[in-house]
Design a protein around this motif. Structure first.
Motif, PDB file in Angstrom:
ATOM      1  N   GLU A  37      43.792  45.339  39.552  1.00  9.55           N
ATOM      2  CA  GLU A  37      43.931  44.517  38.341  1.00  9.55           C
ATOM      3  C   GLU A  37      43.602  43.043  38.624  1.00  9.55           C
ATOM      4  OE1 GLU A  37      48.443  43.846  37.669  1.00  9.55           O
ATOM      5  OE2 GLU A  37      48.234  45.385  39.216  1.00  9.55           O
ATOM      6  N   TYR A  38      43.714  42.635  39.886  1.00  4.87           N
ATOM      7  CA  TYR A  38      43.439  41.230  40.222  1.00  4.87           C
ATOM      8  C   TYR A  38      41.957  40.878  40.077  1.00  4.87           C
ATOM      9  CZ  TYR A  38      48.206  40.365  41.569  1.00  4.87           C
ATOM     10  OH  TYR A  38      49.554  40.188  41.526  1.00  4.87           O
ATOM     11  N   ILE A  39      41.094  41.884  40.096  1.00  7.38           N
ATOM     12  CA  ILE A  39      39.659  41.616  39.865  1.00  7.38           C
ATOM     13  C   ILE A  39      39.504  41.028  38.471  1.00  7.38           C
ATOM     14  CG2 ILE A  39      37.371  42.648  39.664  1.00  7.38           C
ATOM     15  CD1 ILE A  39      38.320  44.833  41.632  1.00  7.38           C
ATOM     16  N   GLN A  40      40.053  41.738  37.510  1.00  5.08           N
ATOM     17  CA  GLN A  40      39.972  41.274  36.114  1.00  5.08           C
ATOM     18  C   GLN A  40      40.673  39.922  35.950  1.00  5.08           C
ATOM     19  OE1 GLN A  40      38.160  42.112  33.691  1.00  5.08           O
ATOM     20  NE2 GLN A  40      39.129  40.621  32.332  1.00  5.08           N
ATOM     21  N   MET A  41      41.814  39.753  36.634  1.00 10.33           N
ATOM     22  CA  MET A  41      42.556  38.496  36.525  1.00 10.33           C
ATOM     23  C   MET A  41      41.740  37.313  37.059  1.00 10.33           C
ATOM     24  SD  MET A  41      46.300  39.887  37.639  1.00 10.33           S
ATOM     25  CE  MET A  41      47.018  38.286  37.970  1.00 10.33           C
TER      26      MET A  41
END
Lengths: 376, 82
Positions: B69-73
């Protein structure tokens, strides 16, 4: 022309002393990569130099050129945001160094790079990918390319006390030696370096024992450490961490220094030396014909060994390990080493390594050890 | 492709990575609880990853599963979607 929006908070003002210096071989290499359009590669070379530079007034000069090149890299990929951010930042970094610094025509680079910046901005995001234009190059102010730089220092004045920099001759530099600190002599200036770490000393000591005994036993030449001065270029003298000089080149060894190339040089990388070891010295050693160059980076998180040998055209090519993970030297016949020997926390026993290189088996090593220690 | 900063950075913000990034692409203000890499500016050189004391930085295609999810963040922080 409009000003490019500043994104920098603070910039140390440059001192003119840096800007009066001639470019180093590492910088010239980066500029050549830049001018060939090898924008990723120029960034790598300048990154090493930037990371090693401790003078905060000059660091942004490297970063400026590097980021202008990275801006062009983003332009080639049609990355509008990347161009606007990084190219713009690079240009702003360079401004305090205009009109010229380290021989580079900074004013011209700023002007030409700014033209690219505004063209991309005017055309907008959608057209970035299709923009075709010739990209600017790094030009030197005086035609002070490497050859001319060397010519300039062929005959150094006996003692020149400049406004900022006191230049001395090679002979004066040699007379300064023996003051207990590591120094090198670059473009007539003496550079003083920080004392080395214990890890560094242990590595040098390990290699000195293994390789030193090896070449002595077989009569191949001599191994020297302890800050031997090696005249690299006409205007540069280095103090490699360890050198091997073969028997046939022994006449290069003078009473105070090595006049010419060693056959094999080892440099051990520290935070402070990484740019010199990987960029400046790499090209200097290649240029003067150091036949093999071993770079050991024992730092946490790095743990790298890079081994290079000169090819037929006099360029360094990586020497790779064989199937048994042995790196074989071509200039020290019969000598090889393993990468793990150099990178483990506690260095291995030098005698065991020497015996293994010479092909002794375990029981022979035991016998040798007993003979040497007198143990039963 | 870019490098991505993941969960270990949260509330750590050591910023060792910022000092070694040659293109100044690692951002984050005092109000943020972690740092972010601008995917448009990053040149994928990886200089930052070994400097991180909590090993929070990964190439985008190697971000561990639990922190994807940190990619999108990271993208969203700069107003982009992945």
């Amino acid at each position: 022309m409009n000003d490019i929006p500043a994104v920098l908070s603070t910039v140390d003002p440059p001192t003119r002393a840096c800007c009066d210096r001639a470019p180093t071989p590492g910088m010239l290499h980066a500029f050549e990569q830049f001018n060939r359009g090898e924008y990723f590669e120029q960034h790598e070379t300048l990154e090493w130099i930037w990371r090693a530079e401790t003078d905060t007034t000059i660091r942004n000069f490297y970063k400026g050129i590097l980021q202008v090149g990275v801006g062009f890299h983003h332009l080639r990929k049609g990355n509008y945001n990347g161009v606007i951010k990084v190219l713009g930042r690079g240009i702003n970094y360079l401004k305090p160094y205009a009109p010229a610094c380290y021989g580079v025509d900074v004013a011209r680079l700023i002007e030409e790079a700014s033209a690219v910046y505004w063209r991309v901005r005017d055309k907008g995001r959608l057209e970035t990918r299709d923009l075709e234009m010739e990209l600017p190059q790094v030009h030197l102010v005086r035609e002070s390319r490497l050859k001319e730089v060397r010519m300039e220092y062929q005959t150094l004045p006996a003692l020149r006390v400049g406004e900022h920099v006191r230049k001395i001759t090679f002979e004066e530099y040699l007379a300064l030696e023996d003051q207990g600190v590591q120094t090198e002599w670059v473009n007539g200036e003496v550079r003083v370096y920080m004392p080395v770490s214990v890890k560094h000393q242990q590595l040098v000591n390990f290699l000195d024992r293994v390789l030193g005994m090896f070449v002595e036993l077989l009569g191949l030449g001599i191994v020297l450490t302890d800050r031997i001065v090696m005249r690299a270029l006409v205007n540069v003298a280095r103090e490699p961490d360890l050198i091997f000089l073969s028997q046939q080149n022994r006449e290069r060894l003078k009473a105070t220094h090595l006049a010419g190339a060693a056959d094999f040089v080892v440099e051990i990388v520290s935070d402070e030396s990484v740019g010199r070891d990987r960029a400046d010295k790499f090209y200097e050693y290649e240029e003067i014909g150091v036949r093999e160059y071993l770079i050991i980076d024992p730092r946490q998180g790095k743990q790298r060994v890079d081994y290079f040998g000169l090819d037929d055209s006099g360029k360094y090519q990586p020497i790779l390990a064989d199937q048994e993970d042995k790196f074989h030297s071509r200039v020290i016949p019969g000598f090889w080493f393993r990468k793990e020997w150099l990178l483990q926390e506690n260095l291995p026993d030098a005698l065991d390594c020497l015996a293994e290189i010479r092909g002794l088996n375990d029981s022979e090593i035991q016998i040798l050890r007993r003979l040497l220690t007198g143990a039963k | 492709m870019a490098y991505i900063i993941a969960e270990p950075c949260v509330d750590v913000k050591d910023a060792s990575c910022v000092a070694v990034c040659p293109v100044d692409c690692i951002h984050g203000g005092p109000e943020d609880n972690m740092l972010y890499i601008n995917p448009d500016e990053c040149i994928d050189c990886g200089a930052c990853a070994p400097e991180c004391p909590v090993s929070a930085i990964f190439p985008e295609d190697q971000v561990p599963e639990q922190w994807r999810e940190y990619i999108q963040m990271n993208y969203a922080y700069f107003g982009k979607t992945k």
